[in-house]
Design a protein around this motif. Sequence first.
Motif, short mmCIF file in Angstrom:
data_model
loop_
_atom_site.label_atom_id
_atom_site.label_comp_id
_atom_site.label_asym_id
_atom_site.label_seq_id
_atom_site.Cartn_x
_atom_site.Cartn_y
_atom_site.Cartn_z
N GLY A 117 23.24 28.67 121.37
CA GLY A 117 23.76 28.17 120.09
C GLY A 117 22.67 27.90 119.08
O GLY A 117 22.91 27.89 117.88
N GLY A 134 25.43 23.25 118.46
CA GLY A 134 26.41 23.45 119.50
C GLY A 134 26.02 24.63 120.36
O GLY A 134 25.10 25.37 120.02
N GLY A 135 26.71 24.79 121.48
CA GLY A 135 26.30 25.78 122.45
C GLY A 135 27.20 26.98 122.57
O GLY A 135 28.19 27.13 121.87
N THR A 136 26.81 27.83 123.51
CA THR A 136 27.58 28.99 123.89
C THR A 136 27.77 28.94 125.41
O THR A 136 27.22 28.06 126.07
CB THR A 136 26.85 30.30 123.51
OG1 THR A 136 25.60 30.36 124.20
CG2 THR A 136 26.61 30.38 122.01
N TYR A 141 31.76 25.01 122.87
CA TYR A 141 32.14 25.86 121.75
C TYR A 141 32.27 24.97 120.53
O TYR A 141 32.39 23.76 120.63
CB TYR A 141 33.43 26.63 122.04
CG TYR A 141 34.60 25.73 122.34
CD1 TYR A 141 34.86 25.32 123.63
CD2 TYR A 141 35.43 25.26 121.32
CE1 TYR A 141 35.91 24.47 123.91
CE2 TYR A 141 36.49 24.43 121.59
CZ TYR A 141 36.73 24.03 122.88
OH TYR A 141 37.77 23.20 123.16
N ARG A 143 30.90 23.53 116.70
CA ARG A 143 29.65 22.96 116.22
C ARG A 143 29.86 21.53 115.77
O ARG A 143 30.96 21.13 115.37
CB ARG A 143 29.08 23.78 115.05
CG ARG A 143 28.68 25.21 115.43
CD ARG A 143 27.50 25.19 116.40
NE ARG A 143 27.14 26.49 116.89
CZ ARG A 143 27.51 26.96 118.07
NH1 ARG A 143 28.31 26.29 118.86
NH2 ARG A 143 27.09 28.13 118.48
#
Length: 162
Positions: A117, A134-136, A141, A143
């Motif tokens: 992210g 935020g991440g992946t 998922y 932000r």
Amino acid sequence: PMQPDTDLGPLATPGILQDLDQQVQAATKSGGKVLTGGHPLSDRPGNFYPPTIIIDIPPDTPIAKEEFFGPVALLFRVPDIDAAIKLANDSPFGLGASAWTTNDQECDRLVEEIEAGAVFINSMVKSDPRLPFGGTKRSGYGRELSIQGIHEFVNVKTVWVK
């Protein structure tokens, strides 16, 4: 944490301290070597775990694919940028990545090819209220922070009048 000589605060709960220590011990049982730290601090009350660096963890072991929620760094040595990108992307997580290079072509590849992210070049991963964070993958998922983060908390209504 209020003592003047404290540079790093405690973990939130005794359970988190215990979980982190179990992960560190699992890493050493998998072949990793602790360079510094590696055990909870017992010379003070609270949930203190020292900064810990672990090397030589085989990348194909389960512990190499876990998130450590504490001051623990897993250090993997790789022969080249291709191996570095492959190792970074082999994680089921993708919150943030920190990569270090002075080569512009390497920088472009790291930014483009690392699945995370956020990718920070020549800097540690950190949040900033001006930037979406935020991440992946299994790191979530959506932000938080910035205008993109605010949009995560609103319901957009489409209205069409003819």
